[in-house]
Scaffold this motif. Structure first.
Motif, mmCIF file in Angstrom:
data_model
loop_
_atom_site.group_PDB
_atom_site.id
_atom_site.type_symbol
_atom_site.label_atom_id
_atom_site.label_comp_id
_atom_site.label_asym_id
_atom_site.label_seq_id
_atom_site.Cartn_x
_atom_site.Cartn_y
_atom_site.Cartn_z
ATOM 1 N N ARG A 50 -3.789 -2.249 -9.801
ATOM 2 C CA ARG A 50 -4.858 -2.651 -9.118
ATOM 3 C C ARG A 50 -6.071 -2.369 -9.777
ATOM 4 N N ASN A 51 -7.100 -3.214 -9.149
ATOM 5 C CA ASN A 51 -8.399 -2.967 -9.654
ATOM 6 C C ASN A 51 -9.599 -2.875 -8.476
ATOM 7 N N THR A 52 -8.923 -2.035 -7.488
ATOM 8 C CA THR A 52 -9.831 -1.730 -6.053
ATOM 9 C C THR A 52 -9.481 -0.304 -5.847
ATOM 10 N N VAL A 53 -10.591 0.172 -5.372
ATOM 11 C CA VAL A 53 -10.593 1.427 -4.735
ATOM 12 C C VAL A 53 -10.593 1.640 -3.213
ATOM 13 N N PRO A 54 -10.206 2.735 -2.557
ATOM 14 C CA PRO A 54 -9.167 3.720 -3.194
ATOM 15 C C PRO A 54 -7.946 3.395 -3.699
ATOM 16 N N GLN A 55 -7.224 4.225 -4.377
ATOM 17 C CA GLN A 55 -5.937 4.113 -4.840
ATOM 18 C C GLN A 55 -5.333 5.665 -4.785
ATOM 19 N N ILE A 56 -4.686 5.554 -3.971
ATOM 20 C CA ILE A 56 -4.093 6.953 -3.480
ATOM 21 C C ILE A 56 -2.532 7.217 -3.738
ATOM 22 N N TYR A 57 -2.342 8.255 -4.417
ATOM 23 C CA TYR A 57 -0.802 8.865 -4.795
ATOM 24 C C TYR A 57 -0.868 10.087 -3.947
ATOM 25 N N VAL A 58 0.721 10.049 -3.418
ATOM 26 C CA VAL A 58 1.109 11.423 -2.824
ATOM 27 C C VAL A 58 2.214 11.613 -3.803
ATOM 28 N N GLY A 59 1.860 12.930 -4.551
ATOM 29 C CA GLY A 59 2.910 13.131 -5.583
ATOM 30 C C GLY A 59 2.765 11.957 -6.714
ATOM 31 N N GLU A 60 3.964 11.292 -7.044
ATOM 32 C CA GLU A 60 4.120 10.371 -7.873
ATOM 33 C C GLU A 60 4.280 9.007 -7.210
ATOM 34 N N HIS A 61 4.271 9.013 -6.003
ATOM 35 C CA HIS A 61 4.353 7.663 -5.078
ATOM 36 C C HIS A 61 3.021 7.143 -5.087
ATOM 37 N N HIS A 62 2.771 6.075 -5.112
ATOM 38 C CA HIS A 62 1.598 5.129 -5.136
ATOM 39 C C HIS A 62 1.599 4.542 -3.685
ATOM 40 N N VAL A 63 0.658 5.123 -2.678
ATOM 41 C CA VAL A 63 0.685 4.746 -1.294
ATOM 42 C C VAL A 63 -0.029 3.305 -1.377
ATOM 43 N N GLY A 64 -1.043 3.095 -2.337
ATOM 44 C CA GLY A 64 -2.005 1.965 -2.193
ATOM 45 C C GLY A 64 -3.533 2.309 -1.633
ATOM 46 N N GLY A 65 -4.070 1.448 -1.100
ATOM 47 C CA GLY A 65 -5.285 1.449 -0.760
ATOM 48 C C GLY A 65 -5.341 2.095 0.473
ATOM 49 N N PHE A 66 -6.555 1.974 1.224
ATOM 50 C CA PHE A 66 -6.856 2.645 2.661
ATOM 51 C C PHE A 66 -5.902 1.751 3.652
ATOM 52 N N ASP A 67 -6.038 0.674 3.631
ATOM 53 C CA ASP A 67 -4.990 0.119 4.526
ATOM 54 C C ASP A 67 -3.780 0.372 4.520
ATOM 55 N N ASP A 68 -3.325 0.709 3.273
ATOM 56 C CA ASP A 68 -1.961 1.164 3.193
ATOM 57 C C ASP A 68 -1.694 2.437 3.631
ATOM 58 N N LEU A 69 -2.667 3.130 3.358
ATOM 59 C CA LEU A 69 -2.639 4.688 3.719
ATOM 60 C C LEU A 69 -2.436 4.858 5.184
ATOM 61 N N SER A 70 -3.494 4.208 5.960
ATOM 62 C CA SER A 70 -3.727 4.115 7.393
ATOM 63 C C SER A 70 -2.264 3.590 7.918
ATOM 64 N N ALA A 71 -1.561 2.592 7.388
ATOM 65 C CA ALA A 71 -0.329 2.151 7.980
ATOM 66 C C ALA A 71 0.845 3.050 7.729
#
Length: 84
Positions: A50-71
């Motif tokens: 992806r080419n947008t921020v934020p990009q969030i990882y928990v351990g090695e799991h890619h959660v995604g961006g803020f909307d993904d984190l919130s969900a």
């Protein structure tokens, strides 16, 4: 608790919201500021696809961006990942 990493820029409102959500849960995280480094941005894109921020990882799991984190937080999945 799993390590959390956030790729962000300092001027991104969604990055700020992601940090606030994690701060509210008492989660510590590592920050990679890609705003001033083309190399760091390219590394983020290579890792996340992806080419947008934020990009969030928990351990090695890619959660995604803020909307993904919130969900993930609302569904309870974030707590499962953090305690994984």
């Amino acid at each position: 608790m799993q390590n959390v990493t956030i790729y962000l820029t300092n001027y991104c409102p969604f990055c700020t919201m992601a940090k606030r959500l994690l701060d509210g849960k008492g989660v510590s995280y590592d920050v990679i500021d890609v705003g001033n480094s083309k190399d760091d941005w390219a590394a983020m894109e290579a890792r996340t696809g992806r080419n947008t921020v934020p990009q969030i990882y928990v351990g090695e799991h890619h959660v995604g961006g803020f909307d993904d984190l919130s969900a993930a937080d609302k569904s309870g999945q974030l707590d499962q990942l953090l305690n994984g």
